[in-house]
Design a protein around this motif. Structure first.
Motif, PDB file in Angstrom:
ATOM      1  N   UNK A 159       0.803  -1.088   0.096  1.00 44.37           N
ATOM      2  CA  UNK A 159      -0.056  -0.043   0.083  1.00 44.37           C
ATOM      3  C   UNK A 159       0.944   1.189  -0.042  1.00 44.37           C
ATOM      4  N   UNK A 160       0.449   2.410  -0.614  1.00 43.80           N
ATOM      5  CA  UNK A 160       1.123   3.633  -0.894  1.00 43.80           C
ATOM      6  C   UNK A 160       0.740   4.742  -0.044  1.00 43.80           C
ATOM      7  N   UNK A 161       1.778   5.433   0.754  1.00 42.32           N
ATOM      8  CA  UNK A 161       1.474   6.679   1.266  1.00 42.32           C
ATOM      9  C   UNK A 161       2.128   7.737   0.446  1.00 42.32           C
ATOM     10  N   UNK A 162       1.315   8.522  -0.055  1.00 42.14           N
ATOM     11  CA  UNK A 162       1.577   9.492  -1.074  1.00 42.14           C
ATOM     12  C   UNK A 162       1.558  11.112  -0.504  1.00 42.14           C
ATOM     13  N   UNK A 163       2.801  11.680  -0.474  1.00 43.29           N
ATOM     14  CA  UNK A 163       3.040  13.083   0.307  1.00 43.29           C
ATOM     15  C   UNK A 163       3.311  13.886  -0.752  1.00 43.29           C
ATOM     16  N   UNK A 164       2.773  14.862  -0.858  1.00 45.83           N
ATOM     17  CA  UNK A 164       2.920  16.052  -1.776  1.00 45.83           C
ATOM     18  C   UNK A 164       2.635  17.698  -1.075  1.00 45.83           C
ATOM     19  N   UNK A 165       3.157  18.641  -1.797  1.00 47.25           N
ATOM     20  CA  UNK A 165       2.958  19.900  -1.177  1.00 47.25           C
ATOM     21  C   UNK A 165       3.922  20.696  -1.381  1.00 47.25           C
ATOM     22  N   UNK A 166       3.758  22.170  -1.522  1.00 44.22           N
ATOM     23  CA  UNK A 166       4.568  23.136  -2.013  1.00 44.22           C
ATOM     24  C   UNK A 166       5.786  23.255  -1.212  1.00 44.22           C
ATOM     25  N   UNK A 167       5.686  22.952  -0.014  1.00 47.10           N
ATOM     26  CA  UNK A 167       6.756  22.979   1.194  1.00 47.10           C
ATOM     27  C   UNK A 167       6.731  21.989   1.968  1.00 47.10           C
ATOM     28  N   UNK A 168       7.888  21.373   2.468  1.00 42.60           N
ATOM     29  CA  UNK A 168       7.877  20.441   3.682  1.00 42.60           C
ATOM     30  C   UNK A 168       7.836  19.057   3.233  1.00 42.60           C
ATOM     31  N   UNK A 169       7.573  18.722   2.043  1.00 44.31           N
ATOM     32  CA  UNK A 169       7.100  17.114   1.792  1.00 44.31           C
ATOM     33  C   UNK A 169       8.480  16.237   1.840  1.00 44.31           C
ATOM     34  N   UNK A 170       9.631  16.751   1.623  1.00 44.01           N
ATOM     35  CA  UNK A 170      10.712  15.915   1.823  1.00 44.01           C
ATOM     36  C   UNK A 170      10.926  15.635   3.259  1.00 44.01           C
ATOM     37  N   UNK A 171      10.999  16.737   4.177  1.00 42.22           N
ATOM     38  CA  UNK A 171      11.010  16.480   5.775  1.00 42.22           C
ATOM     39  C   UNK A 171      10.208  15.529   5.973  1.00 42.22           C
ATOM     40  N   UNK A 172       8.619  15.884   5.666  1.00 45.68           N
ATOM     41  CA  UNK A 172       7.548  15.319   6.223  1.00 45.68           C
ATOM     42  C   UNK A 172       7.943  13.505   5.647  1.00 45.68           C
ATOM     43  N   UNK A 173       7.968  13.375   4.553  1.00 46.25           N
ATOM     44  CA  UNK A 173       8.375  11.993   4.032  1.00 46.25           C
ATOM     45  C   UNK A 173       9.271  11.233   4.726  1.00 46.25           C
ATOM     46  N   UNK A 174      10.327  11.720   5.004  1.00 44.25           N
ATOM     47  CA  UNK A 174      11.421  11.256   5.705  1.00 44.25           C
ATOM     48  C   UNK A 174      11.199  10.919   7.070  1.00 44.25           C
ATOM     49  N   UNK A 175      10.523  11.779   7.561  1.00 45.40           N
ATOM     50  CA  UNK A 175      10.049  11.874   9.010  1.00 45.40           C
ATOM     51  C   UNK A 175       9.187  10.672   9.323  1.00 45.40           C
ATOM     52  N   UNK A 176       8.127  10.604   8.125  1.00 47.62           N
ATOM     53  CA  UNK A 176       7.052   9.346   8.330  1.00 47.62           C
ATOM     54  C   UNK A 176       7.926   7.975   8.254  1.00 47.62           C
ATOM     55  N   UNK A 177       8.986   7.936   7.062  1.00 45.38           N
ATOM     56  CA  UNK A 177       9.670   6.579   7.150  1.00 45.38           C
ATOM     57  C   UNK A 177      10.349   6.218   8.473  1.00 45.38           C
ATOM     58  N   UNK A 178      11.057   7.376   9.272  1.00 45.64           N
ATOM     59  CA  UNK A 178      11.630   7.151  10.506  1.00 45.64           C
ATOM     60  C   UNK A 178      10.462   6.752  11.495  1.00 45.64           C
ATOM     61  N   UNK A 179       9.467   7.307  11.576  1.00 42.61           N
ATOM     62  CA  UNK A 179       8.310   6.901  12.602  1.00 42.61           C
ATOM     63  C   UNK A 179       8.000   5.390  12.268  1.00 42.61           C
TER      64      UNK A 179
END
Length: 473
Positions: A113-133
């Motif tokens: 299953x896929x978690x898709x994260x997008x946005x103008x700002x913050x998507x790289x930090x959020x994606x990396x953070x989700x992976x670590x959590x």
């Protein structure tokens, strides 16, 4: 693979020999498609061509042949950065041939299953953070997409028991048809990439494609403080799980007490989650989040929402939220020595990004800035420099313009660093000068407010030279 027969014996044209193009060509070939890869660069500029040809994949370099797209082509997969105006894409549209990005192909082949994260700002930090959590919660996530590993490459190894955590750009999402993430997050929307999209309507519509195929079984994570995000709610079929800095939510993740103008730094705040039964769970004190900055509090809210939607317990979030030290070159902690803390924010390639970085600290700052001159002034930095920056060390093409902004902000200590024997030497000298101006309790911050190309091939190279110089002090 989820649907290994989907592309068998189909004629597929892949446009662009970049990293994702090479990988999607390999995956489609493995799935039994008849693949033709086309790149407008000359053959001697396409080192990947030989590797693909050795696998039996046709490669056409040096332009777009008129007969590249015909009625026998079943699918065109284009590099996200290629505009829709190029002749082969236009020809495919005329023939009603689907034109997609590799995100669409990966979706059809990925078992996870896929978690898709997008946005103008913050998507790289959020994606990396989700992976670590999720990793800390024992879920073995795979982090891929716009963040580094092509989705088609990652999808080959994914299993049904894992989560695929994907950072997605508007360019990638514009080229999707059936793509349906189990969890979809839109962090925020601001004006950007309008040269590609032609206007805000197409940009927002491309972002909104993330939610288009979701059903009531899926989850849409939205920034409740962003009017564009909130405006999409009537069009979303999935369960909406919001996050907010400014409101107490009936269900979702939010800051308590909320941020109200004039109270930003006066109150102790906690990130909390209120579930669908009305029970509230404390997650972490804001002051204990591992990376500074109010915008990173927002990223922490988004990451918490996503992780909870993926099955993590609220009690599992505090550890990874407090231990996270950010993404390289994005307000990245480098070291502390003699009471001075050094941060690498080389990704700040415009004034707005530097303004956000300056707003992240309450300590006095010695700022290192400057780079490529794109013809703009830096007056918008002035209010963020005032009272924050005690000294500025400036280099690159824009050093004089930035010095003018520093003067307007009342900064008395401004050092201009002339180009040395090479760019690395110049930046190292700037670090040494900044270190000499700082004292215990200060921050030394590289946040250039400019692109790197006047001195360095990329912001990554600039950031790594900065870090090396700091460690060599």
């Amino acid at each position: 693979m989820k649907h290994p027969e989907r592309y068998r014996d189909q004629k597929v044209v892949v446009l662009g020999l970049a990293k994702s193009g090479v990988q999607v060509a390999k995956v489609l070939h493995q799935a039994g498609a008849v693949v033709i890869v086309n790149d407008r660069k000359e053959r001697d500029q396409c080192p990947e061509a030989s590797e693909l040809e050795a696998l039996g994949i046709s490669v056409v370099c040096g332009g777009h042949p008129d007969d590249l797209i015909d009625a026998q082509v079943a699918l065109v997969v284009k590099n996200p950065g290629i505009p829709y105006s190029v002749p082969p894409v236009q020809r495919a549209i005329e023939l009603q041939i689907p034109v997609v990005t590799e995100v669409e192909v990966a979706y059809h082949l990925c078992r996870a299953p896929i978690i898709g994260i997008t946005g103008s700002n913050g998507k790289t930090t959020t994606t990396t953070w989700v992976g670590q959590i999720l990793q800390a919660a024992g879920m073995s996530p795979i982090v891929a997409g716009n963040i580094g590993i092509p989705l088609t490459e990652a999808s080959q190894e994914a299993t049904e028991e894992q989560w695929m955590v994907a950072e997605l750009s508007s360019f990638q999402l514009k080229g999707t048809e059936d793509f349906r993430p189990r969890i979809a997050c839109l962090t925020n929307v601001t004006e950007t990439h309008l040269d590609y999209h032609g206007g805000m309507d197409d940009y927002v519509a491309s972002k909104a494609r993330l939610f288009r195929n979701q059903t009531a079984e899926d989850t849409a994570v939205l920034n409740w403080d962003d009017p564009v995000c909130r405006g999409l709610v009537p069009y979303i079929k999935a369960r909406v799980l919001p996050f907010s800095m400014n409101e107490t939510l009936r269900e979702g993740v939010y800051v308590s007490p909320p941020y109200i103008p004039g109270t930003e730094d006066q109150l102790e705040r906690t990130i909390v989650y209120t579930d669908d039964k009305g029970f509230t769970h404390e997650i972490i004190r804001v002051e204990n989040i591992g990376i500074p900055g109010r915008f990173n509090v927002e990223n922490a809210l988004a990451a918490s929402c996503i992780a909870i939607a993926a099955g993590a317990q609220p009690s599992q979030l505090e550890g990874p939220l407090s231990s996270f030290r950010g993404v390289e070159h994005r307000l990245e902690y480098v070291r502390e020595t003699d009471g001075i803390v050094y941060y690498n924010n080389s990704k700040a390639t415009n004034a707005k990004a530097t303004s956000m970085a300056l707003s992240s600290f309450t300590q006095p700052i010695v700022l290192i800035a400057g780079g490529l001159d794109r013809g703009t002034d830096y007056d918008e930095l002035v209010p963020f420099l005032q009272g924050k920056v005690k000294a500025a060390v400036l280099l690159g093409q824009t050093k004089d313009k930035l010095a003018d902004a520093a003067q307007k902000a009342g900064i008395n200590t401004v050092v201009l660093v002339d180009n040395g024997e090479d760019a690395a030497h110049t930046l190292t000298l700037a670090v040494q000068k900044a270190s000499g101006l700082a004292e215990a309790g200060d921050i030394v911050l590289l946040s250039p407010a400019c692109a790197s190309w006047d001195m360095f091939p990329s912001y990554e190279v600039r950031g790594r030279i900065f870090k090396e110089a700091v460690h060599n002090l």
